[in-house]
Each structure stands twice: as C-alpha cells, then as structure tokens.
Design an enzyme around this catalytic site. Structure first.
Site, PDB file in Angstrom:
ATOM      1  N   VAL A 178       0.846  -1.209   0.000  1.00 18.29           N
ATOM      2  CA  VAL A 178       0.000   0.000   0.000  1.00 18.29           C
ATOM      3  C   VAL A 178       0.880   1.257   0.000  1.00 18.29           C
ATOM      4  O   VAL A 178       0.676   2.176  -0.809  1.00 18.29           O
ATOM      5  CB  VAL A 178      -0.955   0.011   1.220  1.00 18.29           C
ATOM      6  CG1 VAL A 178      -1.661   1.349   1.345  1.00 18.29           C
ATOM      7  CG2 VAL A 178      -1.988  -1.094   1.096  1.00 18.29           C
ATOM      8  N   PHE A 203      -8.409   1.176  -0.837  1.00 19.68           N
ATOM      9  CA  PHE A 203      -9.183   0.119  -1.494  1.00 19.68           C
ATOM     10  C   PHE A 203      -8.423  -0.526  -2.655  1.00 19.68           C
ATOM     11  O   PHE A 203      -9.024  -1.148  -3.532  1.00 19.68           O
ATOM     12  CB  PHE A 203     -10.534   0.684  -1.976  1.00 19.68           C
ATOM     13  CG  PHE A 203     -11.345   1.290  -0.863  1.00 19.68           C
ATOM     14  CD1 PHE A 203     -11.954   0.481   0.095  1.00 19.68           C
ATOM     15  CD2 PHE A 203     -11.456   2.663  -0.720  1.00 19.68           C
ATOM     16  CE1 PHE A 203     -12.673   1.026   1.150  1.00 19.68           C
ATOM     17  CE2 PHE A 203     -12.169   3.220   0.324  1.00 19.68           C
ATOM     18  CZ  PHE A 203     -12.784   2.409   1.266  1.00 19.68           C
ATOM     19  N   LYS A 248     -13.870   0.473   5.540  1.00 22.04           N
ATOM     20  CA  LYS A 248     -12.839  -0.439   5.024  1.00 22.04           C
ATOM     21  C   LYS A 248     -13.183  -1.900   5.334  1.00 22.04           C
ATOM     22  O   LYS A 248     -13.177  -2.763   4.456  1.00 22.04           O
ATOM     23  CB  LYS A 248     -11.493  -0.052   5.648  1.00 22.04           C
ATOM     24  CG  LYS A 248     -10.395  -1.026   5.445  1.00 22.04           C
ATOM     25  CD  LYS A 248      -9.945  -1.013   4.012  1.00 22.04           C
ATOM     26  CE  LYS A 248      -8.999  -2.156   3.740  1.00 22.04           C
ATOM     27  NZ  LYS A 248      -8.372  -2.058   2.451  1.00 22.04           N
ATOM     28  N   ASN A 276     -14.494  -5.035   2.634  1.00 22.53           N
ATOM     29  CA  ASN A 276     -13.836  -6.335   2.460  1.00 22.53           C
ATOM     30  C   ASN A 276     -14.717  -7.484   2.956  1.00 22.53           C
ATOM     31  O   ASN A 276     -14.770  -8.550   2.349  1.00 22.53           O
ATOM     32  CB  ASN A 276     -12.479  -6.357   3.171  1.00 22.53           C
ATOM     33  CG  ASN A 276     -11.395  -5.700   2.328  1.00 22.53           C
ATOM     34  OD1 ASN A 276     -11.650  -5.292   1.196  1.00 22.53           O
ATOM     35  ND2 ASN A 276     -10.194  -5.593   2.848  1.00 22.53           N
ATOM     36  N   PHE A 311     -17.099  -9.660  -8.302  1.00 20.83           N
ATOM     37  CA  PHE A 311     -16.855 -10.557  -7.169  1.00 20.83           C
ATOM     38  C   PHE A 311     -17.874 -11.687  -7.078  1.00 20.83           C
ATOM     39  O   PHE A 311     -18.372 -12.022  -6.004  1.00 20.83           O
ATOM     40  CB  PHE A 311     -16.766  -9.750  -5.858  1.00 20.83           C
ATOM     41  CG  PHE A 311     -15.397  -9.137  -5.705  1.00 20.83           C
ATOM     42  CD1 PHE A 311     -15.031  -8.056  -6.485  1.00 20.83           C
ATOM     43  CD2 PHE A 311     -14.466  -9.680  -4.848  1.00 20.83           C
ATOM     44  CE1 PHE A 311     -13.751  -7.527  -6.403  1.00 20.83           C
ATOM     45  CE2 PHE A 311     -13.188  -9.153  -4.755  1.00 20.83           C
ATOM     46  CZ  PHE A 311     -12.839  -8.073  -5.528  1.00 20.83           C
ATOM     47  N   CYS A 361      -5.692  -9.564   2.909  1.00 21.57           N
ATOM     48  CA  CYS A 361      -6.729  -8.646   3.416  1.00 21.57           C
ATOM     49  C   CYS A 361      -8.043  -9.321   3.807  1.00 21.57           C
ATOM     50  O   CYS A 361      -8.481  -9.190   4.945  1.00 21.57           O
ATOM     51  CB  CYS A 361      -6.997  -7.574   2.373  1.00 21.57           C
ATOM     52  SG  CYS A 361      -5.495  -6.711   1.928  1.00 21.57           S
ATOM     53  N   ARG A 376       0.335 -14.894   0.614  1.00 22.34           N
ATOM     54  CA  ARG A 376      -0.238 -14.836   1.973  1.00 22.34           C
ATOM     55  C   ARG A 376      -1.674 -15.363   1.960  1.00 22.34           C
ATOM     56  O   ARG A 376      -2.491 -14.926   1.158  1.00 22.34           O
ATOM     57  CB  ARG A 376      -0.211 -13.393   2.498  1.00 22.34           C
ATOM     58  CG  ARG A 376       1.184 -12.987   2.952  1.00 22.34           C
ATOM     59  CD  ARG A 376       1.228 -11.554   3.401  1.00 22.34           C
ATOM     60  NE  ARG A 376       1.108 -10.636   2.275  1.00 22.34           N
ATOM     61  CZ  ARG A 376       1.042  -9.308   2.394  1.00 22.34           C
ATOM     62  NH1 ARG A 376       1.057  -8.767   3.588  1.00 22.34           N
ATOM     63  NH2 ARG A 376       0.954  -8.536   1.332  1.00 22.34           N
TER      64      ARG A 376
HETATM   65  C1  UGA Z   1      -8.845  -6.629  -1.460  1.00 19.58           C
HETATM   66  C2  UGA Z   1      -9.904  -5.580  -1.864  1.00 19.58           C
HETATM   67  O1  UGA Z   1     -10.491  -5.940  -3.116  1.00 19.58           O
HETATM   68  C3  UGA Z   1      -9.263  -4.189  -1.991  1.00 19.58           C
HETATM   69  O2  UGA Z   1     -10.259  -3.236  -2.270  1.00 19.58           O
HETATM   70  C4  UGA Z   1      -8.577  -3.840  -0.672  1.00 19.58           C
HETATM   71  O3  UGA Z   1      -7.911  -2.589  -0.744  1.00 19.58           O
HETATM   72  C5  UGA Z   1      -7.561  -4.915  -0.340  1.00 19.58           C
HETATM   73  O4  UGA Z   1      -8.227  -6.197  -0.257  1.00 19.58           O
HETATM   74  C6  UGA Z   1      -6.979  -4.549   0.998  1.00 19.58           C
HETATM   75  O5  UGA Z   1      -7.726  -4.538   1.984  1.00 19.58           O
HETATM   76  O6  UGA Z   1      -5.803  -4.134   1.049  1.00 19.58           O
HETATM   77  P1  UGA Z   1      -6.923  -7.990  -2.748  1.00 19.58           P
HETATM   78  O7  UGA Z   1      -6.653  -8.671  -1.442  1.00 19.58           O
HETATM   79  O8  UGA Z   1      -5.797  -7.488  -3.551  1.00 19.58           O
HETATM   80  O9  UGA Z   1      -7.907  -6.720  -2.525  1.00 19.58           O
HETATM   81  O10 UGA Z   1      -7.692  -9.060  -3.637  1.00 19.58           O
HETATM   82  P2  UGA Z   1      -9.118  -9.206  -4.337  1.00 19.58           P
HETATM   83  O11 UGA Z   1      -8.992  -8.975  -5.781  1.00 19.58           O
HETATM   84  O12 UGA Z   1     -10.159  -8.448  -3.617  1.00 19.58           O
HETATM   85  O13 UGA Z   1      -9.375 -10.771  -4.125  1.00 19.58           O
HETATM   86  C7  UGA Z   1      -9.463 -11.325  -2.810  1.00 19.58           C
HETATM   87  C8  UGA Z   1      -9.680 -12.821  -2.891  1.00 19.58           C
HETATM   88  O14 UGA Z   1     -10.975 -13.128  -3.382  1.00 19.58           O
HETATM   89  C9  UGA Z   1      -8.700 -13.525  -3.824  1.00 19.58           C
HETATM   90  O15 UGA Z   1      -8.338 -14.750  -3.230  1.00 19.58           O
HETATM   91  C10 UGA Z   1      -9.506 -13.761  -5.087  1.00 19.58           C
HETATM   92  O16 UGA Z   1      -9.070 -14.855  -5.858  1.00 19.58           O
HETATM   93  C11 UGA Z   1     -10.889 -13.998  -4.498  1.00 19.58           C
HETATM   94  N1  UGA Z   1     -11.975 -13.679  -5.447  1.00 19.58           N
HETATM   95  C12 UGA Z   1     -12.199 -12.391  -5.817  1.00 19.58           C
HETATM   96  C13 UGA Z   1     -12.763 -14.702  -5.944  1.00 19.58           C
HETATM   97  O17 UGA Z   1     -12.565 -15.897  -5.615  1.00 19.58           O
HETATM   98  N2  UGA Z   1     -13.784 -14.387  -6.791  1.00 19.58           N
HETATM   99  C14 UGA Z   1     -14.045 -13.109  -7.174  1.00 19.58           C
HETATM  100  O18 UGA Z   1     -15.013 -12.907  -7.948  1.00 19.58           O
HETATM  101  C15 UGA Z   1     -13.229 -12.099  -6.684  1.00 19.58           C
END
Ligand code: UGA
Length: 425
Positions: free
Chosen positions: A13, A150, A201, A205, A246, A257, A324
């Site tokens: 970040v 975000f 926040k 999430n 999502f 996260c 992670r």
């Molecule tokens: C997430 C949030 O989307 C960000 O907005 C936030 O800033 C960040 O956490 C944080 O708190 O720092 P991130 O952890 O990079 O971002 O990943 P995401 O893209 O949100 O995915 C999270 C998990 O959900 C992953 O394991 C992904 O594979 C899974 N996922 C996501 C699914 O299985 N299906 C989906 O449709 C979307």
C-alpha cells in the site's frame, strides 16, 4: 494542489501510494525501517511484483520526486501530510495488532507539529481516536485523518490513479478537506467522522468476501444437479441491485486482506457483544472449502502408489507474487501433508517444502496423476494441452478457476473438472 508528503512503511500500500503520488507530481519521502528494502528501492529495484510499479519507481527517483530513508523522523521533516501505511497483522485472537503503528506514532509525535497525520493502514474502529489521544498525551496537536485504502493487488496502481471513490474521516474539518483535495481525481468523496471511515474499510472487504462465498456456494449447488454457474452469475450480475463483480467462483478467498479483515471485524463485533454470523460463516466455509478440494484431489489418487499432483499457480490470485493465505498454496500443502507429491509452477510466486517448485507449467504437469489449476494466470491458457496430456501420467485436470477452454481440454484427450459446471470427458 501539489504537496510535500511522507509515507511511513514501504509495503504494497505504501509503495503504491508513494510511487503513484510522485507520478502525479507530489514530492514524496518514504520512511521504511528495513535497510535492505530501502537500499533496493534507491537502486530502482522494486521488491514486489505489481503491474507498472517498477517503471514509476524509476520515474519518481529520476525526477527527484521520490526519496527513501530508514529514518521516519527524516522522512517527515519537510512534509505537510504524513501517511501511515505500516502493517497491522492479525494478533492471535484475530484482532489487528497495532504494535508497529503505535510505535511509529510515539516516534513521530515530537516531530509532527501541525502536520496532518493520515491513517491509511487498515485499523480497528476507534484507532483514530486512540492515536489522537496518544499524540495529545505527548503534547502533539497534529490533526489525525482516516483515509482507508481500497487498492487491489495486481491492479494497485490503476486503482490508485482511478479510484471509484475516496473516504476521508476526521474530527478536524479542515484536515478532511485538505486530504480530500490532495487526490481529487473527480471521483465521489465521502467526508465523514473517523469511526465511520474506519468501518467502511472492513465493511467493504467483509461484504466482498461474503459475496465470493455466496458465488462458491451457488457453484456447489450447480454441480450437484448439473446446472451452469456462469449462467447463474451472469444473470445475477445483470440485476443492477446486485452487479457483476466478485461473483467468480474458485478455491475460496485469500490474500493479505479478506481473511485478516474478516477476523478483525468479527473480533470488533465480539468486543461490543455483537455477532456477524454471516461473516463468521463465510470464514468457516472458506477454510472447509479448501479442505474439501484437497480431499477431492486425493480421492482421485487413492489407488496410485506414490501419487503426484501438479499445481498450476501458487499466488492467491493472478497478477501478484503474494502467497499470503493463498488458497493455491494452502490446497497444495494440504495435499502434500496427506502423502501425495506436489509439484508446482507459478509465473511469479514461489514456495518451499513440501511443495517442489518447477521451472515451467509443463514441468509441473509432467508425470502427474492429477493437474490442479489454482491461480488464474492468463498464460496458463496458452499452454500446449496436447503436450501437457502427453506429459501427464493421468488424464484429469481440476480447474478451480474455470480458466481453460473446455473444448481445447477435450481435444487434448483430458478430463476437465470445473467449478459449478458438469464434468466433461
Ligand atoms: C482486497 C480488496 O479488493 C481491496 O479493495 C482492498 O484494498 C484490499 O483487499 C486490501 O484490503 O488491502 P486484494 O486482497 O488485492 O484486494 O484481492 P481481491 O482482488 O479483492 O481478491 C481477494 C480474494 O478473493 C482472492 O483470493 C480472489 O481470488 C478472491 N476472489 C475475488 C474470488 O474468488 N472471486 C471473485 O469474484 C473475486
């Protein structure tokens, strides 16, 4: 309006914020206690894999807009605004551990004067109030602003440059306005009190994690009777009350996260004698999902002595080298712990024992009884599946991301098991 800003903590970040802010013209000084990291960054070596970050790091250093130091005090010297982007990991009870954050606040208190202190780390509701009290006790009158982040890994810079919205919360109205105008990119801005900003926040999430789990549960419900999850989620997404994002089913949510923030929100609820049963269920179902996937893979090799399972992907999602709380890594480790040999390939992420790391996707498929696709890297779709089929010992591909073209898998003579779809082959 351009400003002189300090960023404390060069994690994903902090680094994205620093590099992005320098790119749009601000002068940025980064304080980071890890000497090796600072030395690497000064030499334009980006410690994390994140699209576009390395280029903008070089740009900022060359333009003299971006500097790195191991001294937090030095970093804030000329800054008008000081952003805290230090880690707030899960403590053993699930709450966010604020040891590092509080230590930095104590260290900086004598040096802040009337600079604005901006909390960007993900912190429990009430932290702004507690940090403000800590500063006042130390005789520091700096205003404290909560400005949650975000960014998604893999698209962090794009998210920074083109945010959907910005949230800024403080008891100091002038400080709120100053932070809001700093990154005014024409998107909606919520100006609010600090506790609401902190809660947004976690709420975001938690909501998204729960949504992913809903999609996964719908996928399970599709598999049994033979329905198709894509039709279900596409239709859900067209309902404007729901929206399309999502809803991609897979091996469950991971990363630094969602799991951590879900635990922290449950801890916060508990502290207030409240319960968020839907979130608790999402966390539980997520963990058992990966157990269930590992068991299903092992069920395919019960007859094989010395079974070998191939794993395509280790990162928690595509576009990052971050493992992670990665479902891919977790599933690989669960399978290995139960006696199968696991060999894996990921374009960016790495793993150690008990997983054997391979040099290519084809290597990771070679000699395997089952091939599991656990991370949705686009390059996996470019693999020559005839070659993969030839190299494998078995013929089953378990595609946890519904990534491969079913026709291409069938043509290669492989069986293709996907999420929320009838098995093929
Ligand atoms: C997430 C949030 O989307 C960000 O907005 C936030 O800033 C960040 O956490 C944080 O708190 O720092 P991130 O952890 O990079 O971002 O990943 P995401 O893209 O949100 O995915 C999270 C998990 O959900 C992953 O394991 C992904 O594979 C899974 N996922 C996501 C699914 O299985 N299906 C989906 O449709 C979307």
């Amino acid at each position: 309006m351009l400003a002189d800003i300090a960023v404390i903590g060069a994690g994903y970040v902090g680094l994205t914020l620093a590099v992005g802010a320098a790119h749009v013209g601000h002068t940025v000084s980064v304080g980071e206690r890890d000497q090796k990291r600072v030395a690497a960054l000064r030499n334009r070596v980006c410690p994390i894999f994140e699209e576009g970050l390395a280029d903008l790091l070089s740009e900022g250093l060359v333009a003299g807009k971006l500097t790195f130091t191991t001294s937090n005090v030095e970093a804030v010297e000329t800054a008008e605004l000081v952003f805290l982007t230090v880690p707030t990991p899960s403590a053993s009870n699930g709450s966010a551990d604020l040891t590092v954050l509080n230590a930095v606040v104590d260290e900086l208190a004598p040096h802040l004067g009337d600079k604005i202190l901006v909390l960007k780390s993900t912190v429990p509701v009430g932290t702004n109030r507690d940090v403000t009290a800590r500063l006042r006790t130390a005789g520091c009158l700096a205003p404290v602003v909560s400005n949650p982040e975000f960014l998604r890994e893999g698209t962090a810079l794009a998210d920074f440059l083109h945010p959907d919205h910005i949230v800024v919360g403080s008891d100091d109205a002038d400080a709120v306005k100053r932070v809001a105008e700093l990154f005014d990119q024409g998107c909606p801005v919520t100006m609010t009190d600090p506790m609401s900003a902190e809660l947004v926040k976690y709420a975001t999430n938690a909501y998204l994690a729960t949504r992913v789990m809903m999609a996964n549960s719908f996928a399970d419900l599709c598999e049994a009777p033979g329905a198709d999850i894509d039709a279900v989620t596409a239709s859900l997404g067209r309902d404007h009350r729901i929206g399309p994002h999502f809803l991609q089913p897979g091996p469950g949510f991971g990363g630094s996260c969602f799991p951590k923030d879900a635990r922290a929100l449950l801890d916060l609820a508990g502290e207030h004698g409240l319960d968020v049963p839907i979130l608790a269920a999402a966390v539980k179902v997520n963990a058992s999902r990966q157990e269930r996937i590992a068991a299903a893979v092992l069920a395919e090799v019960t007859e094989v002595s010395e079974p070998v399972v191939g794993l395509w992907g280790l990162a928690f999602k595509a576009g990052t080298d971050d493992t992670r709380e990665s479902p891919a890594l977790n599933i690989g480790e669960l399978i290995a712990a139960r006696g199968a040999n696991v060999q894996a390939y990921d374009p960016e992420a790495v793993a150690g024992d008990p997983i054997r790391l391979c040099e290519s996707a084809l290597d990771a498929a070679t000699g395997t009884d089952v091939l599991v696709i656990a991370t949705e890297w686009p390059e996996f779709t470019g693999e020559d599946l005839a070659e993969v089929a030839e190299a494998m010992r078995g013929d089953l591909v378990i595609d946890l991301r519904n990534l491969l073209d079913p026709e291409a898998v069938r043509t290669a003579g492989l069986r293709h098991r996907r999420v929320g779809k009838p098995e093929q082959g």
